[in-house]
Design a protein around this motif. Structure first.
Motif, PDB file in Angstrom:
ATOM      1  N   LEU A   1       4.034  -1.447  -6.973  1.00  0.00           N
ATOM      2  CA  LEU A   1       2.600  -1.229  -6.680  1.00  0.00           C
ATOM      3  C   LEU A   1       2.321   0.070  -7.791  1.00  0.00           C
ATOM      4  O   LEU A   1       1.214  -0.203  -8.495  1.00  0.00           O
ATOM      5  CB  LEU A   1       2.572  -0.844  -5.451  1.00  0.00           C
TER       6      LEU A   1
ATOM      7  N   TRP B   1      -7.885   1.068  -5.597  1.00  0.00           N
ATOM      8  CA  TRP B   1      -7.448   2.587  -5.577  1.00  0.00           C
ATOM      9  C   TRP B   1      -8.944   3.279  -4.984  1.00  0.00           C
ATOM     10  O   TRP B   1     -10.012   3.231  -5.545  1.00  0.00           O
ATOM     11  CB  TRP B   1      -7.223   3.035  -6.966  1.00  0.00           C
TER      12      TRP B   1
ATOM     13  N   ASP C   1      -5.602   6.144  -1.380  1.00  0.00           N
ATOM     14  CA  ASP C   1      -4.990   5.064  -0.735  1.00  0.00           C
ATOM     15  C   ASP C   1      -5.088   4.001  -1.918  1.00  0.00           C
ATOM     16  O   ASP C   1      -5.954   3.589  -2.419  1.00  0.00           O
ATOM     17  CB  ASP C   1      -5.887   4.471   0.501  1.00  0.00           C
ATOM     18  N   VAL C   2      -3.715   3.565  -2.057  1.00  0.00           N
ATOM     19  CA  VAL C   2      -3.708   2.391  -3.122  1.00  0.00           C
ATOM     20  C   VAL C   2      -3.068   1.279  -2.764  1.00  0.00           C
ATOM     21  O   VAL C   2      -2.116   0.989  -1.909  1.00  0.00           O
ATOM     22  CB  VAL C   2      -2.682   3.081  -4.047  1.00  0.00           C
ATOM     23  N   THR C   3      -3.638   0.101  -3.025  1.00  0.00           N
ATOM     24  CA  THR C   3      -3.263  -1.198  -2.834  1.00  0.00           C
ATOM     25  C   THR C   3      -3.282  -2.102  -4.193  1.00  0.00           C
ATOM     26  O   THR C   3      -3.830  -1.633  -4.967  1.00  0.00           O
ATOM     27  CB  THR C   3      -4.234  -1.637  -1.867  1.00  0.00           C
TER      28      THR C   3
ATOM     29  N   LYS D   1       1.024  -1.099  -0.071  1.00  0.00           N
ATOM     30  CA  LYS D   1      -0.193  -0.211  -0.005  1.00  0.00           C
ATOM     31  C   LYS D   1       0.915   1.331   0.065  1.00  0.00           C
ATOM     32  O   LYS D   1       2.107   1.177   0.389  1.00  0.00           O
ATOM     33  CB  LYS D   1      -0.837   0.016   1.386  1.00  0.00           C
ATOM     34  N   THR D   2       0.199   2.232  -0.535  1.00  0.00           N
ATOM     35  CA  THR D   2       1.023   3.646  -0.242  1.00  0.00           C
ATOM     36  C   THR D   2      -0.176   4.709  -0.341  1.00  0.00           C
ATOM     37  O   THR D   2      -1.254   4.386  -0.624  1.00  0.00           O
ATOM     38  CB  THR D   2       1.740   4.360  -1.352  1.00  0.00           C
ATOM     39  N   ARG D   3       0.028   5.665   0.557  1.00  0.00           N
ATOM     40  CA  ARG D   3      -1.117   6.640   0.864  1.00  0.00           C
ATOM     41  C   ARG D   3      -0.428   7.957   0.499  1.00  0.00           C
ATOM     42  O   ARG D   3       0.881   8.245   0.994  1.00  0.00           O
ATOM     43  CB  ARG D   3      -1.522   6.898   2.230  1.00  0.00           C
TER      44      ARG D   3
END
Ligand code: FE
Ligand code: CA
Length: 516
Positions: A301, A481, A475-477, A144-146
């Motif tokens: 990612l 998205w 928020d990306v997993t 993940k990244t935020r």
């Protein structure tokens, strides 16, 4: 908030130890006031490091920030803890008068996907600390990244309350789509036909010279909420139009100034942009421009392509503005990002193995009819991709042919929030676009502007629109998205609370938007 408590010290004791290449009288001149008044920033993170930035300006609104006309060494430290007990790197950088005593240190040799803290020292003075996270390793599996998407910050139009909230949200990184400064100032706006004074005033008149632009950045950067947002995370910064002048493209301004004198102004504006942004040496001003086209990768990612939609663009057709279709709009030779950048983008996308490919850019890409009333024919914003259907279709066709199914476009400029879908020739969704509103430009705004129903009825690809101030949190997993539209009800008085007005998400492979 505590991270903004500037620690002032009486400096005389620290002076003796300062390794300055300056006379005693000059030292006294430097330390008349806190030299780190403009805060700190970090940017362009990579797996092994990031840029750390500050600018020495004890008298920030004075020419050269009140600094002497001499190079000044500044110490920097990077630590793996906020208390600076575990310093992993330190060094000295020279703040030069040629660059307004800014420093851009490219820190290397750090570990991937880690939080670090950094700060600067000069004499007995210590800057605020800032926080920055390195990117994951290129081959890492990332869950993940935020991140935040923000920009359009006319200083007079409102307070930067949104930046305080952005800092509290603590994203891993920030994309700033431009309009960090505005060149124009205004005495009043009309609300309901009545004149209303702006919330605060820019100092000085419209900038043309390097010093003019430096003062504009200095005044902007004195804002503690903006400093907080820089302290909170590393930024990827772009310019849009107002870093130079409203709606400039290539070597053309909006007033019909001949290119030669306009390029003098653009050159000054570009240098000031570089001096005040945490960008790498590859963006150092050359030949009157700054290169902001770059790519960053969050392991497997996400890969973000940061585009420049101003510098390589052909002139807006039909005299710019919001207008119906016109022959020049169909010009086959029109360009938005230009052929070289286009090739760079296509090469990057076709070689990308990332789960998500992002186009982080400035102007609205999705088709949009701007009619709000009973106009007989579609109306287009000619300063967006809607003014350039030929190069846009070339991009859309390429995206469709590549069958990526994972392209998300991030945009600013509009001073409104939008979520929309971009359709290919087949009618299939080939990308989703999130347009971030402004953090202050255009004032308080409103949830739905008049004409909202008409606009939504004419544009079935647009799923969400709101015209309040704020920013996006994404928020990306690996397979999902989600974008939160963070807004405030007003920005004219301090302390406005933030709320999530709506959350829109999509699944990788489908790209169709759904409200969460
Ligand atoms: Fe703007
Ligand atoms: Ca703009």
């Amino acid at each position: 908030m505590s991270l903004l408590t500037l620690r002032r010290r009486e400096l005389i004791a620290g002076l003796a130890a300062a390794p300055l290449i300056l006379s005693r009288s000059v030292r006294a001149q430097i330390f008349a006031d806190f030299p780190f008044s403009l805060g700190v920033a970090s940017g362009d993170p990579a797996p092994d490091g990031f840029v750390i930035w500050t600018r020495l300006a004890p008298q920030p609104m004075e020419p050269h920030g009140g600094m002497p006309m001499a190079p000044v060494p500044v110490q920097w430290e990077v630590s793996s803890d906020s208390g600076f007990k575990a310093i992993v790197q330190k060094g000295e950088a020279i703040a030069r008068p040629e660059l307004a005593h800014s420093v851009h240190v490219e820190v290397e040799g750090l570990l991937p996907d880690r939080q670090y803290w950094y700060r600067f020292k000069l004499g007995g003075e210590i800057s605020l600390w800032g926080r920055a996270r390195t990117l994951p390793a290129a081959r890492a599996t990332v869950g993940k990244t935020r991140f935040a998407v923000v920009g359009c910050q006319h200083y007079e139009a409102g307070l930067y309350t949104g930046y305080h909230h952005l800092a509290v949200d603590a994203p891993d990184w920030v994309f700033h789509y431009g309009d960090y400064i505005y060149e124009y100032h205004y005495d009043f706006t009309l609300e309901g036909g009545l004149p209303v004074k702006p919330v605060r005033a820019y100092s000085g008149r419209e900038p043309f010279s390097l010093d003019d632009y430096r003062v504009r950045y200095a005044q902007t950067k004195l804002d503690p909420d903006l400093q907080a947002a820089h302290v909170a995370a590393a930024w990827f910064t772009s310019y849009d139009d107002h870093e130079v002048q409203n709606n400039w493209v290539g070597d053309l301004d909006q007033n019909g100034t001949p290119p030669e004198p306009f390029l003098l102004r653009r050159t000054a504006a570009m240098q000031a942009f570089y001096e005040h942004m945490p960008v790498r040496k590859r963006s150092f001003p050359r030949n009157g421009t700054v290169d902001i086209v770059r790519r960053a990768q969050w392991g497997d990612l996400l890969t973000a392509n940061f585009l420049d939609t101003r510098l390589y663009r052909t002139e807006q057709p039909c005299g710019d503005g919001f207008k119906p279709d016109c022959p020049a709009r169909q010009d086959a030779k029109a360009e938005v990002i230009g052929r070289a950048q286009e090739k760079w983008l296509f090469d990057g996308l076709s070689g990308s193995k990332a789960r998500w490919n992002v186009l982080a850019q400035q102007i609205m890409m999705m088709p949009m009819d701007r009619r709000l009333g009973d106009e007989p024919a579609p109306v287009f914003n000619l300063d967006s991709w809607n003014g350039y259907p030929k190069p846009r279709q070339r991009l859309f066709d390429r995206l469709e042919d590549m069958k990526l199914g994972n392209v998300v476009v991030l945009t600013g400029d509009e001073h409104q929030n939008y979520a929309g879908e971009i359709k290919g020739r087949s009618g299939k969704t080939i990308a989703a676009e999130f347009v971030g509103t402004s953090v202050s430009s255009s004032g308080d705004g409103q949830d739905r502007r008049s004409g909202y129903d008409r606009m939504m009825a004419l544009n079935p690809n647009i799923k969400f629109n709101n015209a309040q101030r704020g920013y996006l949190i994404c928020d990306v997993t690996p397979d999902r998205w989600q974008t939160q539209f963070r807004v405030m009800d007003q920005i004219g008085t301090p302390g406005a609370p933030i709320k999530t007005r709506a959350t829109w998400g999509l699944e990788r492979g489908r790209l169709e938007l759904a409200e969460a």
